[in-house]
Design an enzyme around this catalytic site. Structure first.
Site, PDB file in Angstrom:
ATOM      1  CB  THR A 186      -0.919   0.033   1.228  1.00 30.01           C
ATOM      2  OG1 THR A 186      -0.110   0.144   2.410  1.00 30.01           O
ATOM      3  CG2 THR A 186      -1.763  -1.239   1.317  1.00 30.01           C
ATOM      4  CE  LYS A 440     -19.885  15.647  14.942  1.00 28.03           C
ATOM      5  NZ  LYS A 440     -19.715  14.736  16.089  1.00 28.03           N
TER       6      LYS A 440
END
Length: 548
Positions: A186, A440
């Site tokens: 990765t 958020k």
């Protein structure tokens, strides 16, 4: 229990290699040189693969040994894709764009013994090999051996010298189809890179999906332009799928800018292509100023990150339709493909399906779960973390001491993808955001992906990314880093007014910065980690629009 009458047969890379070599004499592999093509048949690729295997065996490479490639997409890399796993060794594709620290970590973690390197990037590899004691040999491809200066104890050869005198036949061993065939790490945007090891069986089964009409539909009649790097998630499986289907391949080598990509398209007229969105945004921008027919592309597969709907529309205008796909290094990588339902034939009715991440193939099970692991409904509205499982989905990460099933990434046999998604009743998955990227603000959630897609739809925006940044009043607010077209006079008030007609007003970002490019990861995705750090370090000239 009654048993079947079917014969046994291991699903191995060597069987794909010999299949392509013997039964597809018309299929070719070509590499762009900067001015033209150099082309070999699959039979010639097979001959080279056998020569490589014979040479590696003389260097002491055996079953399970890791052989690395530090290379662009080209004919020689295709031969290595075939040779290394077929002889029982493990192909380890090294990402050319990792940081030196990550590259050295990966090579030591994998314990690479031999490294094949393109001459054009040999000076880069020179910085790594002295720090990797397991490496004994380096082979320079497409250039002389002296392109690489070897540290003491490492032998350097040129590709032609390695193959000289070697037989074009090799007695491929009978391998367990579950044995390791290839490994890829990765990109390590959080923590050290993690190793994913593909088996012969998983690659073979994944190849079926690439050639399936429910997948990329790679066919014997195709010439596929493989822009997605061979060091990234096995080039989306296309090198192996081509062996299975007898499809021809066009490799761009190091020529990955819009100008040479369009030049090779003009020369070779490929029928399909595959790359991340940032590649295609550059191609689209050049086509706007220098029109060229690319309608020979029946399919443009795009994955790696969400494709803005505006890009899909733009390529429809080019008569080169985009097919949206989703996947990860951990999923080999094909996880879903966005083909519209068969009964939806009107282009406008089909469009909403095309801009999802698509439906899952039969071999990939998928579900969305809440923070407590409860399975959520596939109603197209409820969002949760996407989890997947299947025969080409990794169940752990590689470790020399024993593979690791990290509970933060694996849950009751399912891979936790980190993607916040919805799944519709018809089975179409849409990524809302990454769990770490959702914003958020004042107790409400803003999808950075949705905002990016809308902003990217402005005709004067070339590329953009959105991150959440601290705000004393709202906890977080979106910050936009954007690149505009040449000569643009676009300003923040204009963009805010344009956005207010397209998203709820409370989602319209106040903080903007315009730059020459958006930082990208080693695989071409927008690097939000770097953008966050640069913002925190005050490196952007932030323009503040009207406060909410």
């Amino acid at each position: 229990m009654i048993q079947s009458t079917m014969q046994e047969g291991a699903l191995t890379i060597s069987s794909l290699l010999e299949h392509s070599r013997k039964f597809f004499p018309e299929a070719t592999v070509s590499t762009w040189t900067g001015s033209g093509l150099r082309t070999e048949s699959f039979s010639e690729i097979g001959d080279n693969a056998a020569q490589v295997a014979n040479a590696l065996a003389k260097l002491g490479i055996g079953i399970g040994d890791r052989v690395a490639t530090f290379m662009w997409n080209n004919n020689e890399h295709q031969a290595l894709y075939a040779a290394i796993p077929s002889m029982g060794a493990v192909l380890h594709t090294l990402n050319l764009r990792l940081s030196p620290e990550q590259a050295v970590f990966i090579m030591n973690h994998a314990e690479d013994k031999v490294v094949f390197v393109d001459a054009s990037v040999a000076p880069l590899l020179q910085n790594y090999v002295p720090q990797v004691p397991s490496v004994t040999d380096v082979v320079v491809v497409n250039g002389p051996a002296d392109a690489f200066s070897a540290p003491e104890g490492v032998t350097v050869r040129a590709w032609d010298d390695l193959l000289e005198g070697e037989s074009t036949e090799y007695d491929w061993p009978e391998l367990d189809e579950h044995a390791a065939a290839a490994m890829c790490y990765t990109s390590g945007t959080t923590g050290d890179p993690k190793g994913v090891v593909y088996s012969h069986r998983s690659i073979y089964l994944h190849s079926f999906q690439v050639i399936s009409t429910a997948g990329m539909a790679l066919a014997n009649s195709d010439l596929a332009l493989v822009i997605v790097p061979m060091f990234h998630a096995m080039s989306w499986g296309m090198p192996y799928a081509a062996m299975m289907a007898g499809a021809s391949l066009l490799h761009p080598d190091r020529f990955l800018q819009p100008e040479p990509l369009l030049a090779m398209m003009k020369e070779a007229r490929p029928t399909m292509a595959a790359a991340v969105p940032t590649i295609w945004s550059g191609v689209a921008a050049l086509l706007e100023s220098h029109p060229q027919d690319i309608s020979h592309l029946r399919s443009v597969t795009v994955g790696g990150s969400a494709v803005p709907p505006s890009m899909v529309r733009k390529f429809d205008e080019f008569n080169a339709p985009i097919v949206h796909a989703w996947g990860m290094t951990e999923t080999s990588p094909l996880g879903s493909v966005a083909h519209p339902p068969a009964d939806v034939t009107d282009p406008e009715e089909a469009f909403p399906f095309r801009i999802t991440q698509g439906r899952f193939p039969a071999a990939v099970a998928a579900r969305i779960v809440d923070s407590d692991g409860n399975v959520l409904p596939n109603d197209g509205v409820t969002s949760g973390e996407l989890e997947v499982s299947g025969p080409w989905i990794t169940g752990s990460y590689y470790s020399p001491e024993g593979n690791v099933s990290d509970p933060s990434k694996f849950h009751d046999g399912w891979l936790r993808t980190g993607d916040v998604s919805t799944i519709s009743p018809q089975g179409y998955m849409t990524i809302v955001d990454r769990t770490k990227d959702i914003i958020k603000t004042g107790g409400e959630w803003i999808s950075s992906v949705d905002l990016e897609n809308v902003i990217a739809g402005h005709p004067e925006i070339l590329e953009c990314t959105v991150i959440g940044v601290p705000d004393p009043k709202w906890d977080e607010r979106p910050f936009v880093l954007a690149v505009t077209t040449e000569g643009s006079t676009l300003d923040v008030p204009t963009m805010r007014a344009w956005l207010e007609e397209r998203v709820p007003r409370w989602q319209v970002p106040e903080r903007w910065s315009f730059g020459e490019e958006v930082p990208k990861t080693s695989v071409g995705k927008f690097d939000k980690k770097k953008v966050r750090q640069a913002y925190a370090d005050g490196l952007y000239e932030v323009i503040n629009g009207l406060e909410l």
